[in-house]
Enzyme design. Structure first.
Site, short mmCIF file in Angstrom:
data_model
loop_
_atom_site.label_atom_id
_atom_site.label_comp_id
_atom_site.label_asym_id
_atom_site.label_seq_id
_atom_site.Cartn_x
_atom_site.Cartn_y
_atom_site.Cartn_z
N GLU A 9 8.52 5.51 6.58
CA GLU A 9 9.32 5.37 5.39
C GLU A 9 8.96 6.13 4.13
O GLU A 9 7.59 6.28 3.72
CB GLU A 9 8.95 3.70 4.84
CG GLU A 9 9.72 2.68 5.53
CD GLU A 9 9.69 1.41 4.98
OE1 GLU A 9 9.26 1.23 3.77
OE2 GLU A 9 9.83 0.32 5.65
N GLU B 60 4.38 -2.75 7.57
CA GLU B 60 3.57 -2.94 6.41
C GLU B 60 2.80 -4.30 6.34
O GLU B 60 2.92 -4.94 5.52
CB GLU B 60 4.42 -2.73 5.01
CG GLU B 60 5.19 -1.58 4.79
CD GLU B 60 5.91 -1.23 3.78
OE1 GLU B 60 6.07 -2.27 2.86
OE2 GLU B 60 6.15 -0.21 3.37
#
Length: 384
Positions: free
Chosen positions: A284, A172
Protein backbone atom coordinates in the site's frame (compact mmCIF):
# COMPACT_ATOMS: atom_id res chain seq x y z
CA UNK A 1 -33.80 -28.59 -6.26
CA UNK A 2 -34.50 -25.09 -4.91
CA UNK A 3 -32.48 -22.02 -5.82
CA UNK A 4 -30.30 -22.08 -2.70
CA UNK A 5 -29.42 -25.74 -3.15
CA UNK A 6 -28.67 -25.18 -6.84
CA UNK A 7 -26.45 -22.25 -5.96
CA UNK A 8 -24.48 -24.34 -3.49
CA UNK A 9 -24.15 -27.22 -5.95
CA UNK A 10 -22.79 -24.93 -8.66
CA UNK A 11 -20.30 -23.38 -6.24
CA UNK A 12 -19.02 -26.73 -4.99
CA UNK A 13 -18.63 -27.94 -8.58
CA UNK A 14 -16.70 -24.79 -9.43
CA UNK A 15 -14.39 -25.28 -6.45
CA UNK A 16 -13.83 -28.97 -7.25
CA UNK A 17 -12.87 -28.02 -10.80
CA UNK A 18 -10.55 -25.33 -9.49
CA UNK A 19 -8.97 -27.84 -7.14
CA UNK A 20 -8.29 -30.30 -9.96
CA UNK A 21 -6.68 -27.52 -11.96
CA UNK A 22 -4.56 -26.45 -9.01
CA UNK A 23 -3.35 -29.99 -8.38
CA UNK A 24 -2.33 -30.36 -12.01
CA UNK A 25 -0.59 -27.00 -11.97
CA UNK A 26 1.24 -27.85 -8.75
CA UNK A 27 2.43 -31.15 -10.22
CA UNK A 28 3.69 -29.43 -13.36
CA UNK A 29 5.42 -26.75 -11.28
CA UNK A 30 7.21 -29.37 -9.20
CA UNK A 31 8.28 -31.19 -12.36
CA UNK A 32 9.70 -28.03 -13.87
CA UNK A 33 11.58 -27.11 -10.71
CA UNK A 34 13.15 -30.54 -10.37
CA UNK A 35 13.94 -30.79 -14.07
CA UNK A 36 16.12 -27.70 -14.09
CA UNK A 37 16.67 -24.26 -12.71
CA UNK A 38 13.63 -22.12 -12.02
CA UNK A 39 12.94 -19.40 -14.56
CA UNK A 40 13.52 -15.84 -13.49
CA UNK A 41 10.36 -14.21 -12.17
CA UNK A 42 9.17 -10.71 -12.93
CA UNK A 43 8.64 -8.11 -10.25
CA UNK A 44 5.10 -7.54 -9.01
CA UNK A 45 3.59 -4.24 -10.10
CA UNK A 46 -0.09 -3.64 -9.69
CA UNK A 47 -2.90 -2.30 -7.57
CA UNK A 48 -5.30 -2.99 -4.76
CA UNK A 49 -8.83 -3.60 -6.07
CA UNK A 50 -11.07 -2.42 -3.25
CA UNK A 51 -14.74 -3.17 -2.65
CA UNK A 52 -15.10 -6.39 -0.70
CA UNK A 53 -13.81 -4.70 2.45
CA UNK A 54 -16.27 -1.78 2.22
CA UNK A 55 -18.73 -1.20 5.08
CA UNK A 56 -18.49 -1.71 8.81
CA UNK A 57 -20.80 -4.71 9.11
CA UNK A 58 -21.32 -8.01 7.35
CA UNK A 59 -23.82 -6.15 5.16
CA UNK A 60 -25.43 -7.29 1.93
CA UNK A 61 -23.46 -8.15 -1.19
CA UNK A 62 -24.13 -5.67 -3.98
CA UNK A 63 -25.39 -3.02 -1.56
CA UNK A 64 -22.71 -2.55 1.09
CA UNK A 65 -19.81 -4.17 -0.74
CA UNK A 66 -18.81 -5.98 -3.93
CA UNK A 67 -15.97 -8.11 -5.28
CA UNK A 68 -13.52 -7.03 -8.01
CA UNK A 69 -15.14 -6.76 -11.42
CA UNK A 70 -13.83 -7.92 -14.79
CA UNK A 71 -14.13 -4.35 -16.07
CA UNK A 72 -11.62 -3.03 -13.55
CA UNK A 73 -9.36 -6.05 -13.95
CA UNK A 74 -9.30 -5.57 -17.73
CA UNK A 75 -8.39 -1.92 -17.25
CA UNK A 76 -5.46 -2.74 -14.95
CA UNK A 77 -4.29 -5.56 -17.22
CA UNK A 78 -4.37 -3.13 -20.14
CA UNK A 79 -1.92 -0.94 -18.25
CA UNK A 80 0.51 -3.85 -18.00
CA UNK A 81 0.01 -4.65 -14.31
CA UNK A 82 0.66 -8.23 -13.28
CA UNK A 83 -0.64 -8.39 -9.68
CA UNK A 84 -3.83 -7.38 -7.89
CA UNK A 85 -4.46 -7.32 -4.16
CA UNK A 86 -8.01 -8.28 -3.13
CA UNK A 87 -9.08 -6.88 0.26
CA UNK A 88 -12.06 -8.61 1.91
CA UNK A 89 -13.57 -8.98 5.37
CA UNK A 90 -12.86 -12.16 7.32
CA UNK A 91 -16.22 -12.05 9.11
CA UNK A 92 -18.10 -11.92 5.80
CA UNK A 93 -16.33 -15.00 4.47
CA UNK A 94 -16.61 -16.79 7.82
CA UNK A 95 -19.36 -15.18 9.93
CA UNK A 96 -19.02 -17.78 12.69
CA UNK A 97 -15.57 -18.82 13.86
CA UNK A 98 -14.63 -22.46 13.20
CA UNK A 99 -17.58 -22.82 10.80
CA UNK A 100 -17.54 -23.28 7.00
CA UNK A 101 -17.28 -20.26 4.71
CA UNK A 102 -20.46 -18.53 3.57
CA UNK A 103 -20.98 -19.62 -0.04
CA UNK A 104 -22.74 -16.35 -0.85
CA UNK A 105 -19.45 -14.55 -0.15
CA UNK A 106 -17.02 -17.27 -1.19
CA UNK A 107 -18.53 -17.68 -4.66
CA UNK A 108 -17.95 -14.10 -5.90
CA UNK A 109 -14.47 -14.09 -4.37
CA UNK A 110 -13.58 -17.31 -6.20
CA UNK A 111 -15.06 -15.92 -9.41
CA UNK A 112 -13.06 -12.69 -9.15
CA UNK A 113 -9.87 -14.65 -8.51
CA UNK A 114 -10.56 -16.83 -11.55
CA UNK A 115 -11.17 -13.77 -13.72
CA UNK A 116 -7.92 -12.18 -12.54
CA UNK A 117 -5.95 -15.34 -13.26
CA UNK A 118 -7.40 -15.56 -16.77
CA UNK A 119 -5.99 -12.09 -17.39
CA UNK A 120 -2.54 -13.12 -16.23
CA UNK A 121 -2.57 -11.62 -12.73
CA UNK A 122 -1.13 -12.96 -9.56
CA UNK A 123 -3.65 -12.39 -6.76
CA UNK A 124 -2.86 -11.35 -3.19
CA UNK A 125 -5.65 -12.44 -0.84
CA UNK A 126 -5.88 -9.87 1.95
CA UNK A 127 -8.20 -10.39 4.94
CA UNK A 128 -8.75 -6.70 5.62
CA UNK A 129 -9.73 -6.60 9.30
CA UNK A 130 -6.63 -5.27 11.10
CA UNK A 131 -5.98 -8.62 12.82
CA UNK A 132 -9.55 -8.82 14.11
CA UNK A 133 -12.78 -10.71 13.64
CA UNK A 134 -15.94 -8.72 14.34
CA UNK A 135 -13.84 -6.11 16.12
CA UNK A 136 -12.06 -8.54 18.48
CA UNK A 137 -8.31 -9.01 18.17
CA UNK A 138 -6.70 -12.25 17.07
CA UNK A 139 -5.16 -13.76 20.18
CA UNK A 140 -7.92 -12.50 22.47
CA UNK A 141 -10.31 -14.79 24.35
CA UNK A 142 -13.04 -13.93 21.82
CA UNK A 143 -10.84 -14.73 18.80
CA UNK A 144 -8.23 -17.23 19.93
CA UNK A 145 -5.28 -18.01 17.71
CA UNK A 146 -6.84 -21.40 16.97
CA UNK A 147 -9.69 -19.58 15.18
CA UNK A 148 -7.13 -17.77 13.00
CA UNK A 149 -5.52 -21.12 12.22
CA UNK A 150 -8.90 -22.56 11.28
CA UNK A 151 -9.59 -19.66 8.91
CA UNK A 152 -6.28 -20.05 7.10
CA UNK A 153 -6.60 -23.82 6.96
CA UNK A 154 -9.89 -23.44 5.11
CA UNK A 155 -8.70 -20.69 2.75
CA UNK A 156 -5.30 -22.21 2.01
CA UNK A 157 -6.84 -25.54 1.02
CA UNK A 158 -8.69 -23.81 -1.83
CA UNK A 159 -5.49 -22.56 -3.47
CA UNK A 160 -2.73 -24.77 -2.11
CA UNK A 161 0.12 -25.06 -4.59
CA UNK A 162 -1.19 -22.33 -6.92
CA UNK A 163 1.79 -20.05 -7.47
CA UNK A 164 -0.51 -17.32 -8.78
CA UNK A 165 -2.15 -16.96 -5.35
CA UNK A 166 -0.31 -15.16 -2.56
CA UNK A 167 -1.58 -15.29 1.03
CA UNK A 168 -1.42 -12.12 3.15
CA UNK A 169 -2.01 -13.11 6.77
CA UNK A 170 -3.82 -9.89 7.73
CA UNK A 171 -4.03 -6.27 6.70
CA UNK A 172 -2.42 -3.70 9.00
CA UNK A 173 -2.48 -5.15 12.53
CA UNK A 174 -3.01 -2.16 14.81
CA UNK A 175 -3.27 -1.27 18.50
CA UNK A 176 -1.30 -4.36 19.49
CA UNK A 177 2.37 -4.94 20.18
CA UNK A 178 4.49 -6.88 17.73
CA UNK A 179 5.32 -9.33 20.52
CA UNK A 180 1.59 -10.00 20.92
CA UNK A 181 1.04 -10.39 17.16
CA UNK A 182 4.00 -12.63 16.28
CA UNK A 183 2.69 -15.89 17.85
CA UNK A 184 -0.56 -15.56 15.89
CA UNK A 185 1.33 -14.76 12.70
CA UNK A 186 3.49 -17.86 13.13
CA UNK A 187 0.41 -19.95 13.91
CA UNK A 188 -1.25 -18.75 10.72
CA UNK A 189 1.85 -19.64 8.70
CA UNK A 190 2.00 -23.09 10.31
CA UNK A 191 -1.69 -23.70 9.53
CA UNK A 192 -1.13 -22.80 5.88
CA UNK A 193 1.87 -25.10 5.59
CA UNK A 194 0.01 -28.01 7.23
CA UNK A 195 -2.40 -27.99 4.27
CA UNK A 196 0.54 -28.66 1.95
CA UNK A 197 0.38 -25.15 0.50
CA UNK A 198 3.77 -23.84 -0.59
CA UNK A 199 2.37 -20.46 -1.70
CA UNK A 200 4.22 -17.24 -0.96
CA UNK A 201 2.98 -15.76 2.35
CA UNK A 202 3.06 -12.05 3.16
CA UNK A 203 3.62 -11.23 6.83
CA UNK A 204 2.78 -7.78 8.23
CA UNK A 205 4.11 -6.11 11.33
CA UNK A 206 2.08 -3.96 13.69
CA UNK A 207 1.41 -0.19 13.80
CA UNK A 208 -0.27 -0.58 10.41
CA UNK A 209 2.92 -2.34 9.19
CA UNK A 210 4.25 1.09 8.25
CA UNK A 211 7.86 1.49 7.13
CA UNK A 212 7.99 4.69 9.16
CA UNK A 213 7.01 2.80 12.32
CA UNK A 214 9.07 -0.34 11.68
CA UNK A 215 11.67 0.65 14.26
CA UNK A 216 9.28 2.34 16.70
CA UNK A 217 9.53 1.19 20.32
CA UNK A 218 6.83 -1.20 21.50
CA UNK A 219 6.36 -3.33 24.58
CA UNK A 220 8.42 -6.42 23.89
CA UNK A 221 10.37 -4.85 21.02
CA UNK A 222 9.90 -3.05 17.72
CA UNK A 223 8.77 -4.69 14.51
CA UNK A 224 12.41 -4.66 13.44
CA UNK A 225 13.33 -6.72 16.50
CA UNK A 226 10.30 -8.95 16.95
CA UNK A 227 9.57 -9.82 13.32
CA UNK A 228 12.96 -11.50 13.06
CA UNK A 229 11.11 -14.31 14.83
CA UNK A 230 8.93 -15.27 11.87
CA UNK A 231 8.92 -19.05 11.42
CA UNK A 232 8.07 -20.59 8.06
CA UNK A 233 9.15 -24.19 7.42
CA UNK A 234 9.51 -23.36 3.71
CA UNK A 235 11.01 -19.89 4.18
CA UNK A 236 8.74 -18.72 1.39
CA UNK A 237 7.49 -15.48 2.88
CA UNK A 238 7.96 -11.75 2.45
CA UNK A 239 7.36 -8.80 4.76
CA UNK A 240 4.26 -6.74 3.99
CA UNK A 241 5.05 -3.01 4.18
CA UNK A 242 2.81 0.06 3.80
CA UNK A 243 3.85 3.68 3.48
CA UNK A 244 1.97 6.87 2.66
CA UNK A 245 3.72 10.20 2.08
CA UNK A 246 1.16 12.56 3.61
CA UNK A 247 1.71 14.49 6.85
CA UNK A 248 0.74 11.69 9.27
CA UNK A 249 1.49 8.73 6.94
CA UNK A 250 -2.19 7.72 6.94
CA UNK A 251 -3.12 8.25 3.29
CA UNK A 252 -6.03 10.46 4.35
CA UNK A 253 -4.66 13.94 3.59
CA UNK A 254 -4.74 15.97 0.39
CA UNK A 255 -1.06 16.82 0.20
CA UNK A 256 2.18 14.89 0.66
CA UNK A 257 4.74 16.96 2.56
CA UNK A 258 6.41 13.85 4.05
CA UNK A 259 7.77 12.39 0.80
CA UNK A 260 11.39 12.58 1.89
CA UNK A 261 10.60 11.03 5.27
CA UNK A 262 8.66 8.23 3.58
CA UNK A 263 11.57 7.49 1.25
CA UNK A 264 14.00 7.54 4.15
CA UNK A 265 11.76 5.03 5.95
CA UNK A 266 11.76 2.72 2.92
CA UNK A 267 15.54 2.99 2.70
CA UNK A 268 15.93 2.12 6.38
CA UNK A 269 13.64 -0.89 6.01
CA UNK A 270 15.68 -1.94 2.96
CA UNK A 271 18.82 -1.94 5.09
CA UNK A 272 16.96 -4.10 7.64
CA UNK A 273 15.87 -6.50 4.89
CA UNK A 274 19.44 -6.91 3.73
CA UNK A 275 20.79 -7.35 7.25
CA UNK A 276 18.20 -10.00 8.17
CA UNK A 277 18.02 -11.85 4.86
CA UNK A 278 14.44 -10.79 4.23
CA UNK A 279 12.42 -9.44 1.31
CA UNK A 280 9.32 -7.25 1.21
CA UNK A 281 6.48 -5.89 -0.86
CA UNK A 282 5.14 -2.33 -0.70
CA UNK A 283 1.50 -3.40 -0.84
CA UNK A 284 0.00 0.00 0.00
CA UNK A 285 1.16 3.45 -1.02
CA UNK A 286 -0.68 6.27 -2.70
CA UNK A 287 -1.59 9.91 -2.86
CA UNK A 288 -3.94 12.46 -4.34
CA UNK A 289 -3.50 14.32 -7.63
CA UNK A 290 -1.70 17.11 -5.77
CA UNK A 291 1.65 17.76 -7.50
CA UNK A 292 3.63 16.86 -4.39
CA UNK A 293 1.71 13.59 -4.05
CA UNK A 294 2.28 12.71 -7.69
CA UNK A 295 6.00 13.28 -7.16
CA UNK A 296 5.90 11.08 -4.05
CA UNK A 297 4.04 8.27 -5.82
CA UNK A 298 6.60 8.33 -8.61
CA UNK A 299 9.61 8.38 -6.30
CA UNK A 300 8.33 5.56 -4.08
CA UNK A 301 7.56 3.28 -7.03
CA UNK A 302 10.94 4.08 -8.56
CA UNK A 303 12.65 3.25 -5.25
CA UNK A 304 11.06 -0.20 -5.15
CA UNK A 305 11.76 -0.76 -8.85
CA UNK A 306 15.44 -0.03 -8.26
CA UNK A 307 15.76 -2.54 -5.43
CA UNK A 308 14.53 -5.86 -6.89
CA UNK A 309 17.00 -7.82 -4.79
CA UNK A 310 14.99 -6.99 -1.66
CA UNK A 311 11.60 -5.69 -2.88
CA UNK A 312 9.40 -8.10 -4.82
CA UNK A 313 7.18 -5.26 -6.02
CA UNK A 314 4.37 -2.84 -5.24
CA UNK A 315 0.59 -2.52 -5.34
CA UNK A 316 -0.91 0.96 -5.40
CA UNK A 317 -3.84 1.93 -3.17
CA UNK A 318 -6.29 1.77 -4.88
CA UNK A 319 -8.58 0.89 -7.77
CA UNK A 320 -12.23 -0.14 -7.45
CA UNK A 321 -15.56 0.54 -9.16
CA UNK A 322 -17.25 2.21 -6.18
CA UNK A 323 -14.60 4.75 -5.27
CA UNK A 324 -16.34 7.68 -6.94
CA UNK A 325 -14.40 10.82 -6.03
CA UNK A 326 -12.02 9.08 -3.58
CA UNK A 327 -8.91 11.25 -3.97
CA UNK A 328 -6.36 8.40 -4.11
CA UNK A 329 -8.27 6.36 -6.69
CA UNK A 330 -6.77 5.21 -9.98
CA UNK A 331 -10.15 4.09 -11.29
CA UNK A 332 -10.91 5.93 -14.55
CA UNK A 333 -13.26 8.89 -14.16
CA UNK A 334 -16.84 8.91 -15.43
CA UNK A 335 -15.64 9.89 -18.90
CA UNK A 336 -13.22 6.95 -18.95
CA UNK A 337 -10.14 9.13 -18.62
CA UNK A 338 -7.09 8.00 -16.68
CA UNK A 339 -6.48 9.58 -13.30
CA UNK A 340 -3.28 11.62 -12.89
CA UNK A 341 -1.93 8.96 -10.54
CA UNK A 342 -2.25 6.32 -13.26
CA UNK A 343 -0.46 8.60 -15.69
CA UNK A 344 2.44 8.62 -13.22
CA UNK A 345 2.38 4.88 -12.53
CA UNK A 346 1.95 3.49 -16.03
CA UNK A 347 5.48 4.29 -17.28
CA UNK A 348 6.90 2.70 -14.12
CA UNK A 349 5.18 -0.65 -14.58
CA UNK A 350 7.62 -1.73 -17.28
CA UNK A 351 10.19 1.08 -16.92
CA UNK A 352 9.84 1.74 -20.62
CA UNK A 353 10.68 -1.89 -21.49
CA UNK A 354 8.58 -4.47 -23.37
CA UNK A 355 8.24 -6.58 -20.22
CA UNK A 356 8.41 -6.05 -16.48
CA UNK A 357 11.92 -6.43 -15.11
CA UNK A 358 13.16 -9.63 -13.51
CA UNK A 359 12.95 -9.81 -9.73
CA UNK A 360 15.73 -11.80 -8.01
CA UNK A 361 13.98 -11.51 -4.65
CA UNK A 362 11.04 -13.55 -5.97
CA UNK A 363 13.19 -16.60 -6.68
CA UNK A 364 12.82 -18.89 -3.64
CA UNK A 365 15.42 -21.38 -4.86
CA UNK A 366 18.26 -18.95 -5.40
CA UNK A 367 17.80 -16.48 -2.58
CA UNK A 368 15.60 -17.72 0.20
CA UNK A 369 16.22 -21.36 1.27
CA UNK A 370 17.87 -20.05 4.45
CA UNK A 371 17.83 -16.64 6.11
CA UNK A 372 19.95 -14.57 8.41
CA UNK A 373 23.10 -12.48 8.12
CA UNK A 374 25.43 -14.89 9.94
CA UNK A 375 25.86 -17.65 7.36
CA UNK A 376 29.51 -17.65 6.21
CA UNK A 377 28.47 -18.31 2.61
CA UNK A 378 25.71 -15.73 2.62
CA UNK A 379 26.87 -12.11 2.62
CA UNK A 380 23.97 -9.79 3.46
CA UNK A 381 21.90 -12.79 4.42
CA UNK A 382 21.51 -14.27 0.93
CA UNK A 383 22.78 -17.72 0.02
CA UNK A 384 25.06 -17.67 -3.01
Amino acid sequence: MDEAQDHGTRTRARLRAAGRGLAAAAGLSALLLTAGQAQALTCLRGANVAGAEFGDTIGRLGHTHFYPTEKTLRYLAGKGMNVVRFPFKWERLQPVLYKPFDLAELTPLVDSIAAAKRMGFKVILSPHTNARHSGKQIGSPEVPTSAFEDFWTRLAKLYAGDSDIIFLLQNEPDYMDAAFWLPSANAGIAAIRRTGADNLILVPGTIWTSAYHWFAEQNGGSNAEVMRGIIDPLNNYAIDIHQYPDADFSGTNRTCPAKDTALEALARVTDWLKATGNRAILSEFGGTASPDCLDAIRDMAVFVNRNPETWIGWTYWAAGDWWGDYPLSIQPDEAGRDRPQMNVLEPLIRDGQPVIAECPSLDPLTFWPLRGPNRPDAPNGRPQ
